[in-house]
Design a protein around this motif. Structure first.
Motif, PDB file in Angstrom:
ATOM      1  N   ILE A 175     -29.118 -44.127  -7.356  1.00 54.65           N
ATOM      2  CA  ILE A 175     -28.245 -44.168  -6.181  1.00 54.65           C
ATOM      3  C   ILE A 175     -27.348 -45.399  -6.218  1.00 54.65           C
ATOM      4  O   ILE A 175     -26.122 -45.311  -6.054  1.00 54.65           O
ATOM      5  CB  ILE A 175     -29.075 -44.171  -4.878  1.00 54.65           C
ATOM      6  N   GLN A 195     -30.177 -52.855  -4.397  1.00 55.20           N
ATOM      7  CA  GLN A 195     -31.140 -52.079  -5.181  1.00 55.20           C
ATOM      8  C   GLN A 195     -32.550 -52.631  -5.014  1.00 55.20           C
ATOM      9  O   GLN A 195     -33.514 -51.865  -4.869  1.00 55.20           O
ATOM     10  CB  GLN A 195     -30.752 -52.080  -6.662  1.00 55.20           C
ATOM     11  N   ALA A 219     -22.657 -45.325   1.884  1.00 55.16           N
ATOM     12  CA  ALA A 219     -23.779 -46.027   1.263  1.00 55.16           C
ATOM     13  C   ALA A 219     -24.243 -47.204   2.117  1.00 55.16           C
ATOM     14  O   ALA A 219     -25.451 -47.404   2.324  1.00 55.16           O
ATOM     15  CB  ALA A 219     -23.380 -46.520  -0.132  1.00 55.16           C
ATOM     16  N   GLY A 274     -35.383 -42.697  -6.082  1.00 57.26           N
ATOM     17  CA  GLY A 274     -34.132 -42.676  -6.847  1.00 57.26           C
ATOM     18  C   GLY A 274     -33.230 -43.861  -6.603  1.00 57.26           C
ATOM     19  O   GLY A 274     -32.013 -43.763  -6.773  1.00 57.26           O
ATOM     20  N   THR A 275     -33.823 -44.998  -6.230  1.00 55.42           N
ATOM     21  CA  THR A 275     -33.026 -46.182  -5.870  1.00 55.42           C
ATOM     22  C   THR A 275     -32.039 -46.584  -6.955  1.00 55.42           C
ATOM     23  O   THR A 275     -30.855 -46.795  -6.693  1.00 55.42           O
ATOM     24  CB  THR A 275     -33.954 -47.374  -5.550  1.00 55.42           C
ATOM     25  N   VAL A 290     -23.251 -45.852  -6.632  1.00 57.39           N
ATOM     26  CA  VAL A 290     -22.453 -46.547  -5.617  1.00 57.39           C
ATOM     27  C   VAL A 290     -21.693 -47.720  -6.241  1.00 57.39           C
ATOM     28  O   VAL A 290     -20.506 -47.922  -5.965  1.00 57.39           O
ATOM     29  CB  VAL A 290     -23.345 -47.040  -4.460  1.00 57.39           C
TER      30      VAL A 290
END
Length: 463
Positions: free
Chosen positions: A289, A275, A163, A285-286, A293
């Motif tokens: 995701i 973010q 990530a 899709g922030t 994470v």
């Protein structure tokens, strides 16, 4: 050796090289980087990079000192054992129990954070139920063979690393103006909103106090390596790589953050550092995701916290600083009672949070405010005394702290100065007093328990 005699209960030495490597990487990447860094940026502005650099240097030097001692005597009790040997049994008792206290309070913190993420997606299930479920699952993984714990942590850490690397790639492309989904580019945000150091150098020092807790956990290498086949090799390798991990995961990623968005943008705290930057760059899709994470990050921290707490109380038990029952191990070499005891303490903390919201648990958590610095201070003092004893006895060292004793003294003075600042700062005074209060209680208990015990120096006896 992880134990003090051939008759001591033995932990399994079954963590693989790749598992120890990823555990140590995971130890330095917590949810604090993904979310908590927004507070540090708000405090110091773009000059938070100096805060992270200063903190990273301090942690790197402390890790070098810890590595020097751990290579001589690999021990699952780590700095607690070394403090007992170098300073006195009271010091090993006090810092060991303080460290255990810190991590058993972090366990419910991470479980609650993970539960809140899941509750946002599945609101029909109460947050407390998710918190219980997370703690039960990870307690179970810690009760399995340590290889299974290592495998869980390997994949947790790997996801975090992927990530951050992905974020660095996207952020770098954006800085150079080649990220196709946004027209944000360049590094002008570093100085365009009040300059690079908008709040003065005092704010940079305050930023050190905010960032130092993000790094706490790097010392797990000296605990985990003691359960591997080649602990000395693992400790040397991981300690040498700490500085590169700090530079990559912290300095580079935060540099990209303060280059691409304004340090005073309220979105950083509202959405979380990474973010918000990804949303500004229009990454699809922030939210999902980053939620995944961060959920992995908090589970990783909880998993490691339970592991660390159980190994510390196991080590305290082998030195008669904790009930002997804590040294009971399964046939697979797992300290079962130590894991369960640490897990129960975590459940009690979680119960306090949900039963008395904003009251008891917040108070307990405040008692951990200065523990990280106290641990680092004890590591430095132990290394100072241990190194002096070894040089006096002509014992060669395979892995050395540089410029001894000057750098060691520099670290000791720096930590004392930071603790002094915490005492005088209105923002940190309350937590510092509570931390000192808990330390005093444990210190009194240590004198009661260890008053008839003499300090031994097994690192000399082994040579």
């Amino acid at each position: 050796m992880t134990n003090h005699s051939d008759t001591s209960p033995k932990l399994a030495e079954s963590l693989s090289n790749r598992q120890v490597t990823m555990i140590t990487i995971g130890g330095i990447i917590g949810a604090g980087l993904f979310i908590g860094s927004a507070t540090a940026i708000e405090t110091a502005g773009p000059a938070v990079l100096i805060s992270y650099a200063l903190t990273g240097l301090l942690v790197f030097l402390v890790m070098r000192m810890l590595g020097e001692m751990a290579v001589v005597q690999p021990d699952t009790g780590s700095f607690s054992t070394y403090a007992g040997n170098a300073i006195g049994p009271w010091a090993g008792f006090t810092i060991g129990w303080l460290y255990w206290w810190f991590w058993v309070l972090i366990i419910p913190v991470e479980a609650i954070a993970g539960a809140d993420i899941l509750n946002a997606y599945f609101p029909s299930i109460p947050s407390w139920a998710f918190a219980i479920g997370i703690m039960l699952v990870l307690t179970y993984t810690n009760l399995l063979n340590v290889k299974n714990f290592g495998e869980f942590e390997f994949w947790f850490a790997l996801i975090k690393v992927i990530a951050i690397i992905a974020f660095i790639i996207i952020g770098t492309m954006a800085v150079f103006g080649v990220w196709p989904l946004s027209d944000v580019s360049g590094v002008s945000k570093l100085y365009s909103h009040g300059g690079f150091m908008p709040n003065g150098f005092g704010a940079v020092l305050a930023g050190v106090l905010v960032t130092i807790f993000s790094f706490f956990g790097a010392e797990v290498v000296s605990i985990a390596a003691a359960e591997s086949k080649n602990p000395q090799q693992q400790i040397r390798r991981s300690t040498n790589l700490v500085i590169y991990r700090i530079a990559l995961f912290y300095l580079l990623s935060i540099f990209l953050v303060v280059s691409l968005v304004s340090w005073d943008d309220p979105g950083l705290k509202q959405m979380g550092t990474f973010q918000y930057v990804l949303s500004v760059l229009n990454v699809p899709g922030t939210k999902l995701i980053i939620d995944i994470v961060v959920f992995v990050a908090v589970c990783s921290c909880l998993n490691s916290g339970l592991y660390i707490a159980s190994r510390m109380i196991f080590s305290l038990g082998t030195r008669k600083d904790a009930p002997k029952l804590a040294t009971h191990v399964t046939t697979g070499g797992v300290p079962k009672v130590a894991v369960i005891a640490s897990s129960i303490a975590g459940f009690v903390g979680g119960f306090a949070n949900y039963a008395f919201p904003g009251q008891v648990f917040g108070f307990l958590l405040s008692t951990t405010g200065a523990i990280a610095l106290l641990v680092y201070l004890v590591i430095a003092i132990s290394q100072l005394k241990m190194r002096s004893s070894m040089e006096k006895n002509g014992i060669p060292l395979q892995f050395k702290m540089w410029l001894f004793p000057w750098l060691t003294w520099f670290v000791i003075i720096a930590i004392i100065a930071v603790l002094g600042y915490m005492f005088t700062s209105p923002d940190f005074r309350y937590e510092t007093f509570l931390s000192i209060g808990v330390t005093t209680i444990i210190l009194i208990a240590s004198f009661v328990v260890t008053r008839n015990r003499k300090s031994v120096k097994p690192w000399l006896d082994q040579k």
